[in-house]
Design a protein around this motif. Structure first.
Motif, PDB file in Angstrom:
ATOM      1  N   ILE A   1      52.902  30.709  31.145  1.00 49.06           N
ATOM      2  CA  ILE A   1      52.672  31.407  32.433  1.00 49.06           C
ATOM      3  C   ILE A   1      54.171  31.459  32.639  1.00 49.06           C
ATOM      4  O   ILE A   1      54.247  30.655  33.198  1.00 49.06           O
TER       5      ILE A   1
ATOM      6  N   ILE B   1      55.128  38.473  36.345  1.00 50.41           N
ATOM      7  CA  ILE B   1      54.436  38.146  35.709  1.00 50.41           C
ATOM      8  C   ILE B   1      53.896  38.127  34.336  1.00 50.41           C
ATOM      9  O   ILE B   1      53.744  38.978  34.060  1.00 50.41           O
TER      10      ILE B   1
ATOM     11  N   VAL C   1      47.355  32.078  37.283  1.00 52.65           N
ATOM     12  CA  VAL C   1      48.525  32.970  38.251  1.00 52.65           C
ATOM     13  C   VAL C   1      49.051  32.715  39.091  1.00 52.65           C
ATOM     14  O   VAL C   1      50.123  31.667  39.359  1.00 52.65           O
TER      15      VAL C   1
END
Length: 609
Positions: free
Chosen positions: A423, A366, A412
């Protein structure tokens, strides 16, 4: 902002409906009503068609019952034909039997259609709620949403029933009775109608006061629901701090407000009855006096007079309902308007048109690239935030409250979208990832453990659809939950209660961890996942978490630094900025924010030991 959806293109029906509704409904509500009708009429068309036929039969039988009075009186008083009388008696019986059967089917059919409208509306509202982001739930408390899902959906059904019954049964009954009146006594009928408009003018004045009172009442009802929810979920705090009297006073105030406003609406609604009673009484008294002179001095028969008076008396009820329609409709439209406020609330988080699954290559990495985010305008929390959660590694987020740790997790999980930057998961922007793929690749254990009302097995099985009994039990064993589950009265079939009320905090958290283990996702998010555990249970779960986090991309929020000593990367946050990051040994090697936190928290524990 109201959205006007036109009715189907049947111009004659539309013009007729416009003219009828213009008499009863202000323009502000008319477009909302058209939308409600357009969304529900087509789906319920077969049922409403049958109900309309039944109501037309009721209206026709009501008119026939007045018409037949002419022959009954004339045959009784004038001709005294007994055979004819028996025939008329059978006709009266037939009229009322047919009317009773039609009324029964009207009620049953309207109830079926109305219940379906409520069910469909509630499903649509709930689906809309589920698609909203976290900001929506912050702005709309659960009590408000419960009100809109229940009472407001019921309001939609009430409006549909009210419009249909008033437009068909009452209106056609009144028209049929007026026809009978004009046929029997045309001049007296004109005299009767002079006072009719006066009743509607009086009702129109009352309607203006209903709207605000009704909205205030719904708001107060929301407070009652909120009070019950708080008493249920916060009972320990209420008992511990002796807040029973405080809660009682709050509830009494809300209930009293609802009572007062309900009384106000009842007074306004009931005021239509005296208006109609007075005007109708004057009209009937005057008409009877005139008709007496008419019959005595003219060539009219007693039967014609009785038929006219019967029609006049029967016309009173549908006329009164039509006069009250505007007040009842205005009250119900408040709930419909509040329902559409939720249905029309914009969905901020939407799935891309060509959304894709998360790429298999990348291992769950991530990456935050120049991310900017704010909860309020001109107050940014993150500006140009760059952060990497390495694939298969554990990254811990530490720092004071308000630093942005939970916000990073929410971003997230795509509870919010960043205002700027991107992201990425395995190189693909989250906004291009399908919701199903994103959720399938993530597992979450929060600090405030939430369990659904059901059994232990039900809650664990939610971790992964189709999980076998053996997999469920193994996950419970890995989370050190199996032993206490088996000690419960019904084992895995034991109810956990509302939000796990039958379990201790540590037991709830171990079930949540077992649920996450069963999910077996690539990305694991732990938000203070062991905060409710005692030292012994925590040591057991930490051992389970080590196995769970192995080779998974793991994000950990921790206030107790002892739980993250083995993290691959520790990120220290303060006011949305990264102060420093790295493995613990590197952070302790120099005098920085993490070392100061460590010295304040860990060293005193070591010295005591």
């Amino acid at each position: 902002m109201e959205q006007r959806i036109p009715m189907p293109r049947t111009s004659v029906f539309k013009r007729l409906l416009d003219r009828v509704l213009a008499r009863f409904i202000p323009m502000a509500n008319r477009s909302l009503l058209y939308r409600l009708l357009s969304e529900n009429l087509r789906a319920q068309a077969p049922w409403y068609a049958l109900a309309t036929v039944a109501m037309l039969i009721v209206a026709a039988m009501t008119s026939m019952s007045a018409w037949i009075m002419k022959d009954i009186v004339n045959e009784t008083v004038v001709s005294k034909d007994m055979q004819r009388m028996f025939f008329l008696a059978g006709g009266v019986a037939t009229i009322f039997i047919v009317k009773g059967i039609a009324t029964y089917f009207q009620i049953v059919i309207l109830s079926k259609a109305g219940n379906n409208i409520i069910a469909v509306t509630q499903k649509r509202i709930f689906d809309r709620i589920l698609r909203q982001d976290l900001n929506f739930f912050i702005k709309h408390p659960s009590s408000d949403l419960v009100m809109r899902l229940t009472n407001n959906a019921q309001a939609a059904r009430s409006v549909m029933d009210l419009v249909l019954t008033s437009a068909v049964r009452d209106l056609f009954s009144l028209i049929g009775l007026l026809v009978v009146m004009f046929i029997q006594q045309p001049i007296l009928s004109l005299v009767t109608l002079i006072l009719g408009p006066a009743a509607f003018l009086g009702v129109r004045y009352l309607t203006k006061k209903v709207r605000d009172i009704m909205r205030q009442e719904l708001t107060a009802v929301t407070k009652i629901i909120e009070g019950v929810q708080e008493a249920s979920t916060g009972v320990r705090i209420i008992k511990a701090f002796g807040l029973e009297e405080h809660m009682r006073e709050r509830m009494n105030q809300s209930v009293t407000q609802v009572e007062h406003r309900a009384n106000s609406i009842a007074r306004l609604s009931a005021a239509t009855s005296p208006i109609m009673e007075t005007l109708s009484g004057l009209a009937i008294a005057g008409v009877i006096a005139l008709s007496g002179l008419w019959v005595v001095g003219g060539d009219k028969t007693p039967g014609e007079l009785m038929s006219f008076i019967t029609a006049l008396l029967l016309a009173y009820e549908p006329a009164k309902r039509l006069a009250r329609m505007r007040i009842n409709l205005e009250a119900a439209m408040v709930g419909v308007r509040m329902m559409y406020e939720i249905k029309d609330h914009p969905i901020q988080l939407t799935e891309a048109e060509n959304a894709r699954p998360i790429p298999e290559e990348g291992g769950g990495e991530i990456v935050f690239e120049d991310v900017g985010f704010s909860y309020a305008p001109d107050k940014p929390l993150f500006e140009n935030l760059n952060l990497v959660f390495s694939a298969g590694k554990t990254t811990a987020l530490v720092g004071a409250s308000g630093g942005g740790k939970s916000t990073i997790i929410n971003l997230v999980m795509r509870m919010f979208d960043p205002d700027e930057g991107s992201i990425k998961v395995n190189g693909l922007d989250l906004r291009q990832v399908s919701f199903a793929s994103l959720r399938a690749h993530m597992s979450y254990v929060g600090q405030d453990t939430f369990l659904f009302n059901g059994t232990v097995r039900d809650n664990l099985a939610l971790g992964r659809e189709g999980a076998t009994e053996e997999e469920i039990v193994q996950a419970a064993k890995d989370a050190h939950a199996h032993d206490f589950i088996m000690n419960m009265p019904q084992g895995y079939d034991s109810p956990v209660g509302e939000n796990g009320g039958n379990l201790s905090g540590g037991q709830k958290q171990r079930l949540a961890i077992a649920r996450a283990m069963l999910r077996d996702a690539d990305i694991l998010i732990l938000d203070e996942a062991t905060s409710a555990l005692d030292s012994y249970a925590e040591s057991l779960v930490q051992d389970a978490l080590k196995r769970l986090t192995k080779d998974r991309t793991t994000i950990v929020i921790a206030h107790r630094l002892a739980t993250i000593t083995s993290a691959d990367n520790i990120v220290v946050l303060e006011n949305g900025k990264i102060l420093e990051q790295g493995p613990q040994r590197e952070l302790l090697a120099h005098d920085g924010p993490y070392r100061r936190l460590y010295e304040l928290q860990i060293l005193p524990q070591l010295e005591e030991a």
